[in-house]
Design a protein around this motif. Structure first.
Motif, PDB file in Angstrom:
ATOM      1  N   SER A 200       0.871  -1.174   0.000  1.00 59.21           N
ATOM      2  CA  SER A 200       0.000   0.000   0.000  1.00 59.21           C
ATOM      3  C   SER A 200       0.905   1.220   0.000  1.00 59.21           C
ATOM      4  O   SER A 200       2.095   1.107   0.319  1.00 59.21           O
ATOM      5  CB  SER A 200      -0.933  -0.005   1.215  1.00 59.21           C
ATOM      6  OG  SER A 200      -0.194   0.012   2.423  1.00 59.21           O
ATOM      7  N   PRO A 201       0.403   2.399  -0.368  1.00 64.11           N
ATOM      8  CA  PRO A 201       1.280   3.563  -0.491  1.00 64.11           C
ATOM      9  C   PRO A 201       2.110   3.824   0.765  1.00 64.11           C
ATOM     10  O   PRO A 201       1.577   4.000   1.862  1.00 64.11           O
ATOM     11  CB  PRO A 201       0.302   4.707  -0.759  1.00 64.11           C
ATOM     12  CG  PRO A 201      -0.842   4.053  -1.460  1.00 64.11           C
ATOM     13  CD  PRO A 201      -0.974   2.706  -0.788  1.00 64.11           C
ATOM     14  N   GLY A 202       3.411   3.787   0.597  1.00 65.09           N
ATOM     15  CA  GLY A 202       4.323   4.070   1.691  1.00 65.09           C
ATOM     16  C   GLY A 202       4.701   2.880   2.548  1.00 65.09           C
ATOM     17  O   GLY A 202       5.566   2.996   3.411  1.00 65.09           O
ATOM     18  N   ILE A 203       4.093   1.715   2.312  1.00 67.11           N
ATOM     19  CA  ILE A 203       4.354   0.547   3.148  1.00 67.11           C
ATOM     20  C   ILE A 203       5.039  -0.537   2.330  1.00 67.11           C
ATOM     21  O   ILE A 203       4.428  -1.183   1.477  1.00 67.11           O
ATOM     22  CB  ILE A 203       3.056  -0.018   3.763  1.00 67.11           C
ATOM     23  CG1 ILE A 203       2.302   1.077   4.518  1.00 67.11           C
ATOM     24  CG2 ILE A 203       3.382  -1.198   4.673  1.00 67.11           C
ATOM     25  CD1 ILE A 203       3.081   1.682   5.670  1.00 67.11           C
ATOM     26  N   LYS A 204       6.329  -0.737   2.573  1.00 62.83           N
ATOM     27  CA  LYS A 204       7.081  -1.772   1.879  1.00 62.83           C
ATOM     28  C   LYS A 204       6.697  -3.158   2.400  1.00 62.83           C
ATOM     29  O   LYS A 204       6.494  -3.347   3.602  1.00 62.83           O
ATOM     30  CB  LYS A 204       8.586  -1.564   2.065  1.00 62.83           C
ATOM     31  CG  LYS A 204       9.134  -0.279   1.469  1.00 62.83           C
ATOM     32  CD  LYS A 204       9.144  -0.326  -0.028  1.00 62.83           C
ATOM     33  CE  LYS A 204       9.747   0.923  -0.648  1.00 62.83           C
ATOM     34  NZ  LYS A 204       9.014   2.154  -0.365  1.00 62.83           N
ATOM     35  N   ASP A 205       6.618  -4.113   1.489  1.00 65.68           N
ATOM     36  CA  ASP A 205       6.285  -5.484   1.823  1.00 65.68           C
ATOM     37  C   ASP A 205       7.577  -6.296   1.920  1.00 65.68           C
ATOM     38  O   ASP A 205       8.323  -6.392   0.940  1.00 65.68           O
ATOM     39  CB  ASP A 205       5.370  -6.065   0.751  1.00 65.68           C
ATOM     40  CG  ASP A 205       4.900  -7.466   1.072  1.00 65.68           C
ATOM     41  OD1 ASP A 205       5.750  -8.361   1.213  1.00 65.68           O
ATOM     42  OD2 ASP A 205       3.677  -7.661   1.163  1.00 65.68           O
ATOM     43  N   PRO A 206       7.885  -6.889   3.071  1.00 64.63           N
ATOM     44  CA  PRO A 206       9.140  -7.646   3.211  1.00 64.63           C
ATOM     45  C   PRO A 206       9.300  -8.751   2.170  1.00 64.63           C
ATOM     46  O   PRO A 206      10.417  -8.988   1.677  1.00 64.63           O
ATOM     47  CB  PRO A 206       9.037  -8.227   4.628  1.00 64.63           C
ATOM     48  CG  PRO A 206       8.162  -7.259   5.362  1.00 64.63           C
ATOM     49  CD  PRO A 206       7.148  -6.806   4.351  1.00 64.63           C
ATOM     50  N   ASN A 207       8.221  -9.429   1.822  1.00 64.98           N
ATOM     51  CA  ASN A 207       8.313 -10.500   0.827  1.00 64.98           C
ATOM     52  C   ASN A 207       8.624  -9.946  -0.559  1.00 64.98           C
ATOM     53  O   ASN A 207       9.382 -10.559  -1.329  1.00 64.98           O
ATOM     54  CB  ASN A 207       7.020 -11.303   0.791  1.00 64.98           C
ATOM     55  CG  ASN A 207       6.792 -12.104   2.057  1.00 64.98           C
ATOM     56  OD1 ASN A 207       7.734 -12.614   2.654  1.00 64.98           O
ATOM     57  ND2 ASN A 207       5.547 -12.199   2.487  1.00 64.98           N
ATOM     58  N   MET A 208       8.061  -8.805  -0.887  1.00 67.99           N
ATOM     59  CA  MET A 208       8.342  -8.184  -2.181  1.00 67.99           C
ATOM     60  C   MET A 208       9.782  -7.701  -2.252  1.00 67.99           C
ATOM     61  O   MET A 208      10.424  -7.771  -3.301  1.00 67.99           O
ATOM     62  CB  MET A 208       7.346  -7.051  -2.435  1.00 67.99           C
ATOM     63  CG  MET A 208       5.912  -7.531  -2.556  1.00 67.99           C
ATOM     64  SD  MET A 208       4.692  -6.182  -2.604  1.00 67.99           S
ATOM     65  CE  MET A 208       4.935  -5.581  -4.287  1.00 67.99           C
ATOM     66  N   ILE A 209      10.296  -7.193  -1.135  1.00 72.51           N
ATOM     67  CA  ILE A 209      11.708  -6.800  -1.082  1.00 72.51           C
ATOM     68  C   ILE A 209      12.600  -8.006  -1.326  1.00 72.51           C
ATOM     69  O   ILE A 209      13.538  -7.958  -2.126  1.00 72.51           O
ATOM     70  CB  ILE A 209      12.032  -6.152   0.284  1.00 72.51           C
ATOM     71  CG1 ILE A 209      11.355  -4.790   0.401  1.00 72.51           C
ATOM     72  CG2 ILE A 209      13.547  -6.008   0.465  1.00 72.51           C
ATOM     73  CD1 ILE A 209      11.485  -4.148   1.769  1.00 72.51           C
ATOM     74  N   GLU A 210      12.305  -9.099  -0.651  1.00 74.37           N
ATOM     75  CA  GLU A 210      13.116 -10.307  -0.807  1.00 74.37           C
ATOM     76  C   GLU A 210      13.070 -10.832  -2.236  1.00 74.37           C
ATOM     77  O   GLU A 210      14.111 -11.174  -2.822  1.00 74.37           O
ATOM     78  CB  GLU A 210      12.638 -11.384   0.158  1.00 74.37           C
ATOM     79  CG  GLU A 210      13.452 -12.672   0.068  1.00 74.37           C
ATOM     80  CD  GLU A 210      13.130 -13.648   1.182  1.00 74.37           C
ATOM     81  OE1 GLU A 210      13.778 -14.714   1.223  1.00 74.37           O
ATOM     82  OE2 GLU A 210      12.252 -13.350   2.004  1.00 74.37           O
ATOM     83  N   ASP A 211      11.881 -10.891  -2.826  1.00 78.16           N
ATOM     84  CA  ASP A 211      11.754 -11.392  -4.198  1.00 78.16           C
ATOM     85  C   ASP A 211      12.510 -10.505  -5.179  1.00 78.16           C
ATOM     86  O   ASP A 211      13.149 -11.005  -6.124  1.00 78.16           O
ATOM     87  CB  ASP A 211      10.275 -11.456  -4.594  1.00 78.16           C
ATOM     88  CG  ASP A 211       9.549 -12.634  -3.977  1.00 78.16           C
ATOM     89  OD1 ASP A 211      10.226 -13.520  -3.430  1.00 78.16           O
ATOM     90  OD2 ASP A 211       8.306 -12.655  -4.040  1.00 78.16           O
TER      91      ASP A 211
END
Length: 221
Positions: A200-211
């Motif tokens: 969501s706007p401004g909220i990084k997703d840890p799984n998306m960062i890892e991928d």
């Protein structure tokens, strides 16, 4: 350089606009090279220098901290005091003299963001060449520098058509699907990702960062 050799170059990765400890931990776990926090009141990724300190104070020394800001903001002293960045990234249309004053005062390297839509936009490199230590090239963002959304790409191949005499980051809606193609056509060895890693706007997703990081480190991931 052949693509076969290019694939095995280890790129430097910067994750921008971190706003929570979970995202910072994901970046650290996956051995990112740079993290950056945004200090601009109109950005959905804006946080205070004190909060930025609290979520980044335990990152290892191998990761460099970058502060994304503008000379138009008045809290630079607090950003330096609490967040303790190693690099300052100026993201707006600042005047060279204003950046120079800050660089001279704090003695920190400068990244200058340059927004690209067409080849002619890259002429602004000359404007900042004396004060910038690095550049970051990104797409325009709906006429607002800090409200980006997926899909705001530019023609990455334009960067091969100009002489860039300093290190630079490629940015602009890079994700796990397009990042290796973008690197190949632009020649980038340093990359930056932000909005495409958000749930969501401004909220990084840890799984998306890892991928994302895995896709860069291993193009066959």
């Amino acid at each position: 350089m052949s693509y076969g050799l290019y694939r095995f170059m280890v790129p430097k990765i910067k994750i921008c606009g971190l706003t929570n400890l979970e995202a910072v931990n994901a970046a650290v776990k996956n051995k990112v090279d740079y993290i950056s926090c945004v200090f601009y009141k109109y950005s959905p990724r804006n946080i205070t220098p004190q909060f930025a300190e609290s979520i980044t104070e335990e990152i290892p020394n191998r990761i460099q901290k970058i502060a994304v800001l503008s000379t138009y903001e008045s809290n630079i002293e607090d950003i330096i005091k609490y967040y303790k960045p190693e690099i300052l990234q100026f993201h707006s249309d600042e005047e060279v003299d204003d950046i120079l004053k800050i660089k001279s005062r704090f003695g920190l390297p400068i990244i200058k963001t340059i927004r690209v839509n067409k080849l002619e936009d890259l002429k602004v490199i000359n404007k900042y060449s004396e004060i910038a230590d690095m550049y970051l090239f990104e797409s325009y963002s709906d006429n607002n520098l800090y409200i980006d959304k997926p899909g705001n790409k530019f023609d990455w191949s334009l960067l091969k058509k100009v002489k860039i005499d300093k290190p630079w980051f490629l940015s602009g809606s890079l994700d796990k699907y397009n990042v290796n193609y973008a690197r190949r056509v632009s020649g980038a060895v340093m990359i930056n990702a932000s909005v495409t890693l958000e749930s969501s706007p401004g909220i990084k997703d840890p799984n998306m960062i890892e991928d994302f990081i895995k896709s860069v480190r291993n193009p066959n991931y």
